[in-house]
Design a protein around this motif. Structure first.
Motif, short mmCIF file in Angstrom:
data_model
loop_
_atom_site.label_atom_id
_atom_site.label_comp_id
_atom_site.label_asym_id
_atom_site.label_seq_id
_atom_site.Cartn_x
_atom_site.Cartn_y
_atom_site.Cartn_z
N LEU A 1 12.40 33.73 -13.42
CA LEU A 1 12.87 32.77 -14.42
C LEU A 1 12.96 33.41 -15.80
O LEU A 1 13.92 33.20 -16.53
CB LEU A 1 11.94 31.55 -14.45
N GLU A 2 11.95 34.20 -16.16
CA GLU A 2 11.96 34.84 -17.48
C GLU A 2 13.06 35.87 -17.60
O GLU A 2 13.75 35.95 -18.62
CB GLU A 2 10.58 35.47 -17.75
N LEU A 3 13.26 36.67 -16.56
CA LEU A 3 14.34 37.67 -16.60
C LEU A 3 15.70 36.99 -16.71
O LEU A 3 16.58 37.45 -17.44
CB LEU A 3 14.26 38.57 -15.37
N GLY A 4 15.87 35.88 -16.00
CA GLY A 4 17.11 35.12 -16.12
C GLY A 4 17.30 34.59 -17.52
O GLY A 4 18.40 34.63 -18.09
N ILE B 1 17.40 28.90 -12.53
CA ILE B 1 17.99 29.93 -13.39
C ILE B 1 19.40 29.54 -13.81
O ILE B 1 19.76 29.63 -14.98
CB ILE B 1 17.98 31.30 -12.68
N ARG B 2 20.18 29.06 -12.86
CA ARG B 2 21.56 28.65 -13.17
C ARG B 2 21.59 27.45 -14.11
O ARG B 2 22.43 27.39 -15.01
CB ARG B 2 22.30 28.33 -11.88
N SER B 3 20.67 26.50 -13.91
CA SER B 3 20.61 25.32 -14.78
C SER B 3 20.31 25.69 -16.22
O SER B 3 20.72 24.99 -17.15
CB SER B 3 19.55 24.34 -14.28
N ALA B 4 19.60 26.80 -16.40
CA ALA B 4 19.27 27.28 -17.74
C ALA B 4 20.36 28.18 -18.31
O ALA B 4 20.20 28.74 -19.39
CB ALA B 4 17.94 28.03 -17.70
#
Length: 72
Positions: free
Chosen positions: A29-32, A54-57
């Motif tokens: 999540l952080e890398l994304g 990840i995509r939602s962010a």
């Protein structure tokens, strides 16, 4: 697990094993969030949920459901 960093990973691909839960998920999540295109690897269907987060962010991610221990 968000830390303030000026480091960006735009234009890079990060392969995160064990990313369906725990620390692996937090790292994915952080890398994304920091701009990496993330390959979310794990042994369960939970990889799809991490990809969606990840995509939602606004990030890019794909799931790779496999056991990274195989072939070792």
């Amino acid at each position: 697990m968000s830390f303030r960093s000026h480091t960006r990973f735009d234009g890079t691909v990060a392969i995160v094993t064990g990313a369906s839960a725990g620390l692996g998920k937090a790292y994915a999540l952080e890398l994304g969030r920091l701009g990496a295109r993330v390959v979310v690897n794990g042994r369960s269907d939970a990889t799809q949920g991490v990809v969606q987060q990840i995509r939602s962010a606004g990030g890019e991610a794909t799931a790779c459901q496999a056991d990274a221990r195989e072939g070792a």
